[in-house]
Design an enzyme around this catalytic site. Structure first.
Site, short mmCIF file in Angstrom:
data_model
loop_
_atom_site.label_atom_id
_atom_site.label_comp_id
_atom_site.label_asym_id
_atom_site.label_seq_id
_atom_site.Cartn_x
_atom_site.Cartn_y
_atom_site.Cartn_z
N LYS A 53 0.84 -1.20 0.00
CA LYS A 53 0.00 0.00 0.00
C LYS A 53 0.87 1.24 0.00
O LYS A 53 0.63 2.19 -0.76
CB LYS A 53 -0.93 -0.01 1.23
CG LYS A 53 -2.11 -0.97 1.07
CD LYS A 53 -2.86 -1.20 2.38
CE LYS A 53 -3.94 -2.27 2.15
NZ LYS A 53 -4.60 -2.68 3.39
N GLN A 97 -4.75 -1.28 9.59
CA GLN A 97 -4.74 -2.63 9.02
C GLN A 97 -5.38 -3.62 9.99
O GLN A 97 -5.01 -3.67 11.16
CB GLN A 97 -3.28 -3.03 8.71
CG GLN A 97 -3.15 -4.36 8.00
CD GLN A 97 -3.73 -4.35 6.59
OE1 GLN A 97 -3.52 -3.42 5.82
NE2 GLN A 97 -4.47 -5.39 6.25
N ASP A 120 -11.13 3.13 3.99
CA ASP A 120 -11.58 1.73 3.94
C ASP A 120 -13.11 1.65 3.81
O ASP A 120 -13.64 0.60 3.46
CB ASP A 120 -11.15 0.99 5.22
CG ASP A 120 -9.98 0.05 4.99
OD1 ASP A 120 -9.74 -0.32 3.83
OD2 ASP A 120 -9.32 -0.33 5.98
#
Ligand code: NAD
Length: 291
Positions: A53, A97, A120
């Site tokens: 990422k 995460q 997200d």
């Protein structure tokens, strides 16, 4: 194989290039979008995701902020970091995460992220926005999957869509996106009776289960669009001991003989996730500045 192969790798590369182009235009106006990624603990798979990422964020011309915290980090400490990132004007997107260590409640962390920085798309505000058809940040994997569907079947209105899996990360938002496009949507899950028969109705079938090659060729309606979200590591038939390969939730060769279009694993939905994360970060950066 009769199905069209949906090349997610190529599609994702194109999306990343479009994002990078917009980022360049923004940078010329003095705006450089920034993405903060927080990793708690040393889960090796998560570490790989976070590294990818960060690398792709920088490649797209955006700023990447990485925060690595030890596995022993307490919830209060993580929430304090999230609060700092919420207040930091250089940070447009925040991604914590998952999974998190057991002492931290993931939902508390998700709800602490400012909804306008929630790239997200997991904050209840963004979940609600998606459910009510308002503009917001949409979870990356189903967003990417829906772009791949659009690439082969731009109009799904009135079609039967079946989503296998009801997670908040993939299945439910996937179903919302298909509903928004006026498909007739069924969400199937572990308690669904006669899953094969349900799948055979699907003009668009999305599998997001996590069971290697569960969906067989005779579950597929001829001509259907098949999107395989599953990523499963299984022992490799060729090669020595300990060799593994990745397979999806769909038995690819069988399904490809019946489907109209299908995503491979790897190289299908997988690469779309990070590309959509970059697109979401760009969207968040623009929205926050009223661009
Ligand atoms: P999850 O474990 O949270 O959810 C799985 C869902 O499958 C559940 O809703 C469950 O009801 C359903 N299910 C389980 N067994 C079933 C059965 N026998 N029949 C029908 N339904 C069944 O998983 P998730 O996070 O939604 O991920 C699903 C898959 O997608 C996994 O393989 C994961 O690795 C993959 N994934 C890929 C990406 C990506 O491509 N970047 C991102 C997220 C998840």
């Amino acid at each position: 194989m009769t199905a069209t192969l949906i090349d997610g790798k190529a599609f994702a590369a194109g999306l990343r290039a479009r994002v990078a182009e917009e980022v360049r235009a923004l940078a010329a106006r003095g705006v450089v979008p920034g993405l903060a990624v927080v990793l708690v603990g040393e889960d090796p798979a998560s570490a790989v995701y976070v590294r990818n990422k960060a690398a792709q964020t920088v490649e797209a011309g955006m700023r990447s902020f990485q925060h690595r915290l030890p596995a022993s980090t307490g919830q209060a400490e993580l929430l304090a970091l999230v609060a700092t990132l919420n207040a930091d004007p250089a940070v447009d997107g925040i991604l914590v995460q998952l999974p998190l260590p057991a002492q931290i409640d993931p939902q508390a962390v998700i709800e602490a992220i400012a909804p306008e920085k929630d790239v997200d798309g997991f904050h209840p505000m963004n979940v609600g926005r998606l459910a009510t058809g308002m503009a917001g940040l949409v979870p990356c994997t189903p967003l990417g999957a829906s772009m791949l569907i659009d690439s082969v079947r731009p109009d799904v209105a009135g079609l039967e869509a079946v989503v296998i899996g009801r997670s908040s990360i993939v299945g439910k938002p996937m179903a919302q996106l298909l509903l928004q496009r006026s498909a007739t949507v069924t969400i199937a899950h572990s308690r669904t009776r006669d899953l094969a028969a349900v799948c055979r109705r699907a003009d668009v079938l999305v599998a997001a289960v996590g069971r290697p090659e569960m969906v067989r060729g005779d579950w597929i309606k001829p001509g259907a669009v098949v999107i395989d979200v599953g990523i499963n590591r299984v022992p490799s038939p060729e090669g020595g001991e300990g060799r593994t390969r990745l397979v999806g939730d769909v038995a690819f060769a069988e399904a490809a003989a019946v489907a109209g279009a299908i995503t491979p694993v790897p190289g299908g939905v997988g690469p779309m996730t990070i590309a959509c994360l970059l697109a979401n970060t760009l969207q968040a950066a623009k929205a926050r500045r009223g661009i």
